[in-house]
Design a protein around this motif. Sequence first.
Motif, PDB file in Angstrom:
ATOM      1  N   ALA A 169       1.312  -1.182  -0.011  1.00 54.10           N
ATOM      2  CA  ALA A 169       0.104  -0.242   0.098  1.00 54.10           C
ATOM      3  C   ALA A 169       0.464   1.042  -0.193  1.00 54.10           C
ATOM      4  N   LEU A 170       1.835   1.418   0.540  1.00 60.33           N
ATOM      5  CA  LEU A 170       2.975   2.298   0.535  1.00 60.33           C
ATOM      6  C   LEU A 170       3.159   2.907  -0.213  1.00 60.33           C
ATOM      7  N   TRP A 171       3.985   1.888  -0.927  1.00 60.16           N
ATOM      8  CA  TRP A 171       4.591   2.168  -2.211  1.00 60.16           C
ATOM      9  C   TRP A 171       3.919   2.139  -3.626  1.00 60.16           C
ATOM     10  N   LYS A 172       1.987   1.337  -3.840  1.00 58.20           N
ATOM     11  CA  LYS A 172       1.234   0.594  -4.846  1.00 58.20           C
ATOM     12  C   LYS A 172       1.496   1.989  -5.846  1.00 58.20           C
ATOM     13  N   GLY A 173       1.488   2.253  -6.748  1.00 65.66           N
ATOM     14  CA  GLY A 173       0.795   3.043  -7.892  1.00 65.66           C
ATOM     15  C   GLY A 173       1.954   3.369  -8.849  1.00 65.66           C
ATOM     16  N   ASP A 174       3.140   3.805  -7.900  1.00 61.36           N
ATOM     17  CA  ASP A 174       4.465   5.303  -8.664  1.00 61.36           C
ATOM     18  C   ASP A 174       5.698   3.787  -8.124  1.00 61.36           C
ATOM     19  N   TRP A 175       6.482   4.304  -9.299  1.00 59.14           N
ATOM     20  CA  TRP A 175       7.494   3.296  -8.227  1.00 59.14           C
ATOM     21  C   TRP A 175       8.652   4.508  -8.314  1.00 59.14           C
ATOM     22  N   THR A 176       8.350   6.261  -8.023  1.00 61.63           N
ATOM     23  CA  THR A 176       8.784   6.985  -7.519  1.00 61.63           C
ATOM     24  C   THR A 176       8.468   6.689  -6.104  1.00 61.63           C
ATOM     25  N   LYS A 177       7.065   6.662  -5.030  1.00 61.13           N
ATOM     26  CA  LYS A 177       6.909   6.130  -4.251  1.00 61.13           C
ATOM     27  C   LYS A 177       7.369   4.726  -3.367  1.00 61.13           C
ATOM     28  N   TYR A 178       8.386   3.891  -4.263  1.00 59.32           N
ATOM     29  CA  TYR A 178       9.119   2.392  -3.903  1.00 59.32           C
ATOM     30  C   TYR A 178      10.423   3.514  -3.547  1.00 59.32           C
ATOM     31  N   VAL A 179      11.215   4.194  -4.449  1.00 66.81           N
ATOM     32  CA  VAL A 179      12.210   4.761  -4.130  1.00 66.81           C
ATOM     33  C   VAL A 179      12.101   5.864  -2.394  1.00 66.81           C
ATOM     34  N   ASN A 180      11.191   6.272  -2.460  1.00 65.83           N
ATOM     35  CA  ASN A 180      10.949   7.353  -1.436  1.00 65.83           C
ATOM     36  C   ASN A 180      11.017   6.826  -0.128  1.00 65.83           C
ATOM     37  N   VAL A 181      10.052   4.891   0.001  1.00 64.83           N
ATOM     38  CA  VAL A 181      10.530   4.494   0.753  1.00 64.83           C
ATOM     39  C   VAL A 181      12.075   3.975   1.356  1.00 64.83           C
ATOM     40  N   GLY A 182      12.622   4.575   0.322  1.00 64.57           N
ATOM     41  CA  GLY A 182      14.296   3.773   0.608  1.00 64.57           C
ATOM     42  C   GLY A 182      15.255   4.611   0.500  1.00 64.57           C
ATOM     43  N   LYS A 183      14.250   6.082   0.384  1.00 63.78           N
ATOM     44  CA  LYS A 183      15.335   7.249   1.360  1.00 63.78           C
ATOM     45  C   LYS A 183      14.966   6.720   2.844  1.00 63.78           C
ATOM     46  N   ASP A 184      13.506   6.943   3.593  1.00 65.65           N
ATOM     47  CA  ASP A 184      13.518   6.299   4.588  1.00 65.65           C
ATOM     48  C   ASP A 184      13.979   5.225   5.429  1.00 65.65           C
ATOM     49  N   TYR A 185      14.276   4.481   4.323  1.00 68.86           N
ATOM     50  CA  TYR A 185      15.054   3.347   5.094  1.00 68.86           C
ATOM     51  C   TYR A 185      16.986   3.342   5.248  1.00 68.86           C
ATOM     52  N   MET A 186      16.872   4.664   3.708  1.00 69.66           N
ATOM     53  CA  MET A 186      18.625   4.364   4.081  1.00 69.66           C
ATOM     54  C   MET A 186      19.149   5.899   5.806  1.00 69.66           C
ATOM     55  N   LYS A 187      17.599   6.284   5.951  1.00 71.19           N
ATOM     56  CA  LYS A 187      18.100   7.240   6.503  1.00 71.19           C
ATOM     57  C   LYS A 187      18.594   6.422   8.323  1.00 71.19           C
ATOM     58  N   LYS A 188      18.112   4.886   8.372  1.00 70.35           N
ATOM     59  CA  LYS A 188      18.214   4.315   9.697  1.00 70.35           C
ATOM     60  C   LYS A 188      18.856   2.580   9.010  1.00 70.35           C
ATOM     61  N   ALA A 189      19.795   3.324   8.014  1.00 73.81           N
ATOM     62  CA  ALA A 189      20.082   1.664   6.784  1.00 73.81           C
ATOM     63  C   ALA A 189      20.851   0.777   8.221  1.00 73.81           C
ATOM     64  N   PRO A 190      20.612  -0.620   8.185  1.00 73.21           N
ATOM     65  CA  PRO A 190      21.906  -1.400   8.927  1.00 73.21           C
ATOM     66  C   PRO A 190      23.312  -1.097   8.011  1.00 73.21           C
ATOM     67  N   LYS A 191      24.361  -1.148   8.788  1.00 73.89           N
ATOM     68  CA  LYS A 191      25.387  -1.373   8.444  1.00 73.89           C
ATOM     69  C   LYS A 191      25.920  -2.466   7.647  1.00 73.89           C
ATOM     70  N   GLY A 192      26.371  -1.552   6.467  1.00 73.01           N
ATOM     71  CA  GLY A 192      26.299  -2.094   5.102  1.00 73.01           C
ATOM     72  C   GLY A 192      25.382  -3.121   4.131  1.00 73.01           C
ATOM     73  N   THR A 193      24.802  -2.691   4.100  1.00 69.01           N
ATOM     74  CA  THR A 193      23.144  -3.320   3.838  1.00 69.01           C
ATOM     75  C   THR A 193      23.385  -1.491   2.716  1.00 69.01           C
ATOM     76  N   LYS A 194      22.258  -2.204   0.983  1.00 69.23           N
ATOM     77  CA  LYS A 194      21.721  -0.735   0.719  1.00 69.23           C
ATOM     78  C   LYS A 194      19.433  -1.003   0.512  1.00 69.23           C
ATOM     79  N   PHE A 195      19.445  -0.195  -0.140  1.00 68.01           N
ATOM     80  CA  PHE A 195      17.614  -0.389   0.329  1.00 68.01           C
ATOM     81  C   PHE A 195      17.951  -1.532  -1.550  1.00 68.01           C
ATOM     82  N   VAL A 196      18.466  -1.056  -2.687  1.00 72.29           N
ATOM     83  CA  VAL A 196      18.390  -1.880  -3.623  1.00 72.29           C
ATOM     84  C   VAL A 196      19.863  -2.499  -4.213  1.00 72.29           C
ATOM     85  N   ASP A 197      19.305  -3.281  -4.752  1.00 70.82           N
ATOM     86  CA  ASP A 197      20.268  -3.893  -5.789  1.00 70.82           C
ATOM     87  C   ASP A 197      21.017  -3.087  -6.476  1.00 70.82           C
TER      88      ASP A 197
END
Lengths: 342, 440
Positions: free
Chosen positions: B185-213
């Motif tokens: 539901a968070l990213w439904k309809g638009d890939w830029t929403k998915y990218v926004n989730v990625g931005k949130d992820y990177m704020k507290k990303a576990p060490k050594g990990t990225k959001f997407v390959d």
Amino acid sequence: MSSSKQALAHPAPGSGAAPGNQPGAARGAGGRGTPAPGPSSWRSRLYRWDMKASPYAFISPFFIIFGAFGLIPLLYTAWYSLHNVQLSSLDHKTWAGLDNYRNLLSSDFFWNALKNTFTIGLISTVPQLLMAIGIAHLLNYRLRGSTVWRVVMLTPYATSVAAATLVFTLLYSWDGGMVNWLLHFVGVNAINWRESTWGSQFAVSSIVIWRWTGYNALIYLAAMQAIPADLYESAAIDGANRWQQFRHVTIPQLRPTILFTVVVSTIGATQLFGEPLLFGGVSGSKGGSEHQYQTLGLYMYDQGWIIGNLGKASAIAWSMFLILLIVAAINLLFTRRLRKSQ
Amino acid sequence: MRTSTRRSHRLMALAAVAALTTGVLAGCSSDSNDTSSNSSGGTSKGKTTLTVGTFGVFGYKQAGLYDEYMKLHPNITIKEDVTTRTDVYWPKVLTRLQAGSGTDDIQAIEVGNITEAVQTQADKFVDLGKDVDKSQWLPWKNAQATTKDGKQIGLGTDTGPMAICYRKDLFKKAGLPTDRTQLAALWKGDWTKYVNVGKDYMKKAPKGTKFVDSASSVYNAAIGGESQRYYDKDGNVIWDKSTGVKAAWNAAMEVATSNMSAKLKQFDPTWDQGFANASFATVACPAWMMGYIQEKAGTAGSGNWDVAAAPTAANWGGSFLGVPTATKHQADAVALAKWLTAPEQQEKVFAKQASFPSTPAAYPNLKPAAATTAYFSNAPITQIFSDSAKTIPVQVFGIKDQPIGTAITDVGILQVEQKGKTPAQGWSAATKEIKDVLGQ
């Protein structure tokens, strides 16, 4: 040395001519006697025909195979290069004249590929041959287990390009690769080996060097062992040290061999294909995002088989052929120079 | 003088010998055509041998379909002729089709090549549309293999509906929701929403990990759901004006210019390592990638991976089976192609290796392997993928789709992602590359 070769070569034409005389002798004998009856003249004619034709029959397999898989494709490629041909519609060629060649000359990608081929060739061939000479020189000393060392030297040559390149790709991988891991000990930041221009060219060259140094070393070693020991003895009597012996005895004696390896390596470098293709991984035929290690061979493959533009790919193939001819001519000039100076 | 004439005579003789022998050889080759088709595809002692040319892993052999068919039809023997890589397989098929010999009795065609086949090789394939109930397949799947005048040259095998595969454990550590419906539901309809989730992820990303390959994988996933791609309906190249390309490019650029990408290249050994080391938290995954993830991420990833619906219904991959007209056993080959692509058989292939069927009739009965379900946290995999498959738009494809796509991802996007070029520079590099591809 060369004179003894010539001496050996001389008797060959004479002995080759001898069997050629025999049919004539037989004819002479037949002519002197009574008119030959039908069957025997048939036989002698057959015999004569056999003598004339069978040498050609014996050497013909090479020429037939060369014709079928070398010459005809070569000429056909030339014909293709003058057309606009797509892989998906081979029957619908349209005449393009020299358009494909003109297109190449004005294409940045072509000149870039040519430049890459040259630089990668240079940074792979020169260190490779220098190292090979050094290694051959070491192996030429009396060593414990010399056969083992020689076999070890040749193992890279016996491994497949695919396997070797795969391992090198992992070694050079950006994060987690062993090369970058080693470099970080000396304070060098992680290098993106595949996407940087010099990094990728160095990496590709290193695969070539790794594979071919041993092979060249073995050729040099064979040539070194043919150098008469008394040359070294007399040099030693004259007070030459090891380095001077190497410089003034070994190198001059190796000259023809060095020339041979230079020619072979140059041809190999011009046709460099497998290493960069596999080093690039998926869509390796691009040779990196900026084509930074796309060689002419890769560019041809990319145009012909990935993009499907066979006319242009054929033009690249013929350009490569012409470049090889030029390289061969330069080599020939050098050889003549060297012979004269000898 | 004399020697020179003799030499020319000899040359003549040589030429004659050569000409004669090549003539003989040519005779041989036309002979051997017949004999080879006798040995590999002929009828001997009443038995017919059919060859099936495939690439990669189709799973027919693995799912035991050939054996089953041979049991049902004792007079048929099936041989599979596998080429691992598509980029090696397809040029080979193209040349053989045009030579009119050397093709297999059934030839698999990848979705990336189907348009080229439809537009340039249609006369080399048997029209399969007449013999089958077309409504068995998804309409967009049939459309891909149908010429303008209605000839269908291939029957759909699998498809590649997309979802987002993500690591629950990493999401949890990054303080994001881990529930699949919530995320969808968070990213439904638009890939830029998915990218926004990625931005949130990177704020507290576990060490050594990225959001997407990689940024390219976002591009591929996004373009896979766009109806307008690189060509218009009349076959003109419109990639630089295409709304689909623009949208996908923009999403990819947001990834490439941020720090959320692990900057890997898909199907490289390093990408495999990325799965094993859990160095990225999400990947846009078509159904066929499920098995790949299980293999590469290994047992350590079991239960940590989950599947959520993708922002848009998109397709990546899938294939067709075609019957070349050059085959000597047209009726038998058509029968086999029909049987292999029927819903029941597609179900079996799915159960074996999660290649998603192109026949909706199979969807209610799909049973993924128990191990797969457990690996992906008991996600309703078939539900997610069949929802996606049913809503994928009919897309317009063109002959050079594949090289154009490669130019955008492996030149344009890669330069921005890995070489620090600006999006404008990446775009112009891709433009230049595509001009070269199109021979302009």
